[in-house]
Design a protein around this motif. Sequence first.
Motif, PDB file in Angstrom:
ATOM      1  N   CYS A   1      -5.327 -28.344 -19.875  1.00 36.02           N
ATOM      2  CA  CYS A   1      -4.599 -29.528 -20.304  1.00 36.02           C
ATOM      3  C   CYS A   1      -5.122 -30.700 -19.486  1.00 36.02           C
ATOM      4  O   CYS A   1      -6.027 -30.556 -18.679  1.00 36.02           O
TER       5      CYS A   1
ATOM      6  N   CYS B   1      -1.808 -37.038 -16.848  1.00 36.72           N
ATOM      7  CA  CYS B   1      -0.533 -36.691 -17.453  1.00 36.72           C
ATOM      8  C   CYS B   1       0.626 -37.136 -16.569  1.00 36.72           C
ATOM      9  O   CYS B   1       0.571 -37.023 -15.349  1.00 36.72           O
TER      10      CYS B   1
ATOM     11  N   GLY C   1       1.979 -33.860 -14.813  1.00 37.30           N
ATOM     12  CA  GLY C   1       1.104 -32.906 -14.154  1.00 37.30           C
ATOM     13  C   GLY C   1       1.325 -32.823 -12.652  1.00 37.30           C
ATOM     14  O   GLY C   1       1.497 -33.832 -11.975  1.00 37.30           O
TER      15      GLY C   1
ATOM     16  N   GLY D   1      -1.367 -27.803 -16.215  1.00 35.94           N
ATOM     17  CA  GLY D   1      -1.067 -28.593 -15.027  1.00 35.94           C
ATOM     18  C   GLY D   1       0.393 -28.576 -14.615  1.00 35.94           C
ATOM     19  O   GLY D   1       0.749 -29.069 -13.554  1.00 35.94           O
ATOM     20  N   CYS D   2       1.258 -28.023 -15.442  1.00 35.60           N
ATOM     21  CA  CYS D   2       2.670 -27.903 -15.087  1.00 35.60           C
ATOM     22  C   CYS D   2       3.304 -26.918 -16.050  1.00 35.60           C
ATOM     23  O   CYS D   2       2.675 -26.508 -17.012  1.00 35.60           O
TER      24      CYS D   2
ATOM     25  N   ARG E   1       5.051 -27.139 -18.483  1.00 39.30           N
ATOM     26  CA  ARG E   1       5.112 -27.473 -19.896  1.00 39.30           C
ATOM     27  C   ARG E   1       4.025 -26.754 -20.672  1.00 39.30           C
ATOM     28  O   ARG E   1       4.087 -26.640 -21.886  1.00 39.30           O
ATOM     29  N   ASN E   2       3.014 -26.315 -19.957  1.00 41.13           N
ATOM     30  CA  ASN E   2       2.077 -25.367 -20.537  1.00 41.13           C
ATOM     31  C   ASN E   2       1.307 -25.832 -21.749  1.00 41.13           C
ATOM     32  O   ASN E   2       1.132 -25.076 -22.705  1.00 41.13           O
ATOM     33  N   CYS E   3       0.834 -27.058 -21.706  1.00 42.55           N
ATOM     34  CA  CYS E   3       0.138 -27.583 -22.871  1.00 42.55           C
ATOM     35  C   CYS E   3      -1.129 -26.810 -23.186  1.00 42.55           C
ATOM     36  O   CYS E   3      -1.632 -26.844 -24.304  1.00 42.55           O
TER      37      CYS E   3
HETATM   38  S1  SF4 Z   1       0.935 -28.790 -19.010  1.00 41.98           S
HETATM   39 FE1  SF4 Z   1       1.198 -30.570 -20.353  1.00 41.98          FE
HETATM   40  S2  SF4 Z   1       2.806 -31.716 -19.375  1.00 41.98           S
HETATM   41 FE2  SF4 Z   1       2.041 -30.275 -17.807  1.00 41.98          FE
HETATM   42  S3  SF4 Z   1       0.389 -31.366 -16.742  1.00 41.98           S
HETATM   43 FE3  SF4 Z   1      -0.596 -30.305 -18.412  1.00 41.98          FE
HETATM   44  S4  SF4 Z   1      -0.617 -31.856 -20.056  1.00 41.98           S
HETATM   45 FE4  SF4 Z   1       0.892 -32.544 -18.583  1.00 41.98          FE
END
Ligand code: SF4
Lengths: 842, 112
Positions: free
Chosen positions: A663, A669, A672, A702-703, A705-707
């Motif tokens: 991501c 982000c 992130g 990166g967090c 939220r798991n994009c």
């Molecule tokens: S997982 Fe999504 S919300 Fe989290 S850092 Fe990556 S892009 Fe951003």
Amino acid sequence: MTSVLDTPRTRLSGPEPSGQGPRRRLVVIGNGMAGARAVEEILARGGAGQFTITMFGDEPYGNYNRIMLSHVLSGEESDADIFLNSLSWYQDKGITLHAGVRVDRIDRFTKHVFSNDGRVTPYDILIIATGSRSHMPPMDGLYTPAGSVKPGVFAFRTIDDTRKMVAYAQHEHHRRAVVIGGGLLGLEAAYGLRSHGINVDVVHSAGHLMSAQMGPDGGAVLRRSVEALGIGVLTGSRTTAVLGSDRVTGISLRGGTDIPCDMVVVAAGIRPNVDLAVLSGLPVERAIVVDDRLRVQDEDDIYAVGECVQHRGEVYGLVAPLWEQAVVLANHVTGTDTSAMYLGSRTATKLKVAGVEVASMGLHGPELDTDEHIVFSEPSRGVFKSIVVRDNKMVGATLLGDSRKVAYLTEAYDRGLPLPEERIGLMFDFGTPDGDAGVGELSDDAQVCNCNGVSKKTLVDAVQGGCATVAGAMEATRAGKGCGSCKLLVRQVVEWAADGAVEEDPVANYYVPAIPLDKQALMAEIRKRGLRSVSAVFQALAPGGEDARSKMGLASLLKTMLAERYMDERDARFINDRVHGNIQRDGTFSVVPQMKGGVTSVQQLRRIADVAEKHNVPLIKLTGGQRIDLLGIRKEDLPQVWADLDMPSGYAYGKSFRTVKTCVGKDFCRYGTGDSTKLGIEIESRFQGIEAPGKLKLAVSGCPRNCAESLVKDVGVVAVEGGRWEIYVGGAAGAHIRKGDLLATVDDPEQVKVLAGRFMQYYREQANWLERTYAFVPRVGIEHLRGVIVDDAQGIAAQLDAAMQASVDSYVDPWLDRDDPQTPGQFRTSLPLTVLPQVPVR
Amino acid sequence: MSANHIPAGGKTFVLGPVEQIPLGEGRAFAVDGGQVAVFRLRDGSLRALPAVCPHRGGPLADGTIDLAVVVCPLHQHAFDLATGCSTTGADNLRPYAVSMDRQQNLVLQLPV
Ligand code: SF4
Ligand SMILES: Cc1cc2nc3c(=O)[nH]c(=O)nc-3n(C[C@H](O)[C@H](O)[C@H](O)COP(=O)(O)OP(=O)(O)OC[C@H]3O[C@@H](n4cnc5c(N)ncnc54)[C@H](O)[C@@H]3O)c2cc1C
Ligand code: FES
């Protein structure tokens, strides 16, 4: 021409020669297992010439195998694989299917059905096959004030129910479920949810599990087996309320205990769908009443079949009786055999419930003083057997955990066979005259596979026709391809029919078919003998010599074991690995320029565009792994395309490390917390091209939220608060869907690389050929993996790291073959001269 | 007319040096308006089949071989290299006679 005096009744009495006279109108309400099977049986009797067929189905699909929903729930089967008749099947057969349309009323006097799309459809012959629905027992809080079922509460009946449950179970906040009902369906639901990592409790109102199929002693043994799967069991408990205002937060039990949970599955029995029949004035008691011809009582032109039917007081809830009913019904409707009678079914249940083999028939325990009751119980192995004998005939049996004698017992039960003096012979093989008596005594027409209606004779014929392996006979007859509960019996029949000459299905244990060794034994031999090439392995270890189907697996294994000491023989590679591209259905290949971590640049994009233009690339496509795929490249053009691109290619084929999806991460982000892009690129650079038993797809998010969808990757990494990183392994989001298991949480990116590499190396050494991590991880267990990889419990961590490092060090860019082909004609066309291109160009 | 169609008449074609085909692999040759896949087995012997898989047109010369069969790269149907018969239930192929002359050239014999 038919005269006006011809009533439908007289026309019914004999089949019309096909193609003559107007065809009669056959309307079928309900497109489930019974309705569709009845139509298949009718077609098999020349029904297409006699009838124009119209079917109504409430569900918006073709016909599917409802009993496989349990496998769909557990992820063993994809929902696409369970369809028995796709929509095109109906088209091919000239059947008008109104899918997603419900019939509301029948006018039996004017002979029309009224459906909820406003349609009025006339019929000459009508078949009702509306099946059942889940019963929702009364309890408080089941419904929202608006009248719909509370979010988080599920029935388990249809493909839509199953899909919704899977989606809900995979939601990260949903950790705990309660299943109401400890029968077949409830246990299957619990087992399915458990495989999504959900904590499950089963609440059952009777005193023991599967109380309809077995007595308390068997139930107690089953309970142990179920609890061993990590499923909680509460018997003798009744649910009184579902808690939570807008969504489920728990349930209340009678007596006041509450169990917190995020989802509730109700599997507390079924109720026949009879509203339509009642509304239309048809005779309904517990279900629609039919006679021995499957004709609705007192109706000339209306038949009913399946779970919505009551015949001689019985209502059946398994598929085997439906198949028998469908045959009789078809014989009458087509006039093929007007003497056919359905006299009821003796139900013998043979099932695999929550992974436990269960067979049950007749009585669960003795009822008369003179009944003999023979019981064997071995709870620690989950084995229980109970047989009830009356007047030297078997009147009931329950088998749990070991159904080796099930064929013989079913037959003894069905036909009232005389029993051996020594009753123990009923339960164990040594008592019967010879070991094969079980299967040998089965009659030819005994049905072995109930899902697909395969008889013993059909199977025996297949074996005698040359299918001497279990897999071969299954392939040829479709036996065992339904719910799979009969596989053991199929095996026994095949072995019996082949008279000991049954060929083992080698793939079962061997690493590759040609070499009779499992992976660890094979690796040991290779090491011991110092073998370094595929042909050397064949020579030393394959009894039948070289084998095409074993080559690729061996090449991969040797490369993994030997790194740069491996002696590469190009003919051992699959074509993809010989020309470093993915072969497409038209024989062309694809080129995927490398974009580590999904990052590219203006220069790269421009170059890719130029190359695509120069070579008239028919299709440019973004892949699921964040790269650009140039499709439809001729083999002979590959070297030039690579040269023009002048950038490394990416791995998009073969059983190897493929790509790391990332991501945006903390630089851009808002959310992130970790630099996922940087770590993704580092991982991809390090492990590019290494072979594995199956492909490896990775991701870094990166967090939480798991994009980058890290939870459903072979190895997925997620940055969490405090600069730490979670490593998940064994996830999948393809034909199988599985959330990865948390392997470890570590403090820095370097540790991520070490543990990910160590996991991959262990997988490379231990997994079977073509076994993806989503199968490997649950097979060996996450605790075991954590022990080996994180805690170094076996003291092999350093060894794994070194082996991986050797593979990394021996990496050679295979696309350099472009300047220096490795074999004569490596990129020479193999295509027919005329048929390019077949891949559609958009 | 399929891409494989090779006119009858019992003709002989010399396809050039045998080294064009690496041991254990196959290569496709355009012969008389059709295509033939010639395989060089690991024991040095030669086999020839039509180049197009009867299943869905896969390129058989790209298949994986052993001393008995070629496995089509697209859907893994296998064909006996000597008889052309499918061992996996696909349609059968008609094999061609292929040999080597004294100059180590491939010689293909098309059927009469
Ligand atoms: S997982 Fe999504 S919300 Fe989290 S850092 Fe990556 S892009 Fe951003
Ligand atoms: C998860 C699960 C696992 C099972 N496992 C097994 C097993 O292992 N072994 C076994 O033997 N049995 C098993 N069963 C039971 C088996 O599936 C049923 O016995 C069988 O499906 C009944 O077939 P049917 O055609 O009568 O009903 P269904 O298959 O339910 O078909 C009825 C169809 O009619 C439609 N319909 C209803 N009313 C109308 C209307 N008014 N208008 C139009 N369409 C209508 C419904 O939408 C439905 O599609 C299982 C069932 C479930 C749910
Ligand atoms: S095209 Fe050859 S196997 Fe399908």
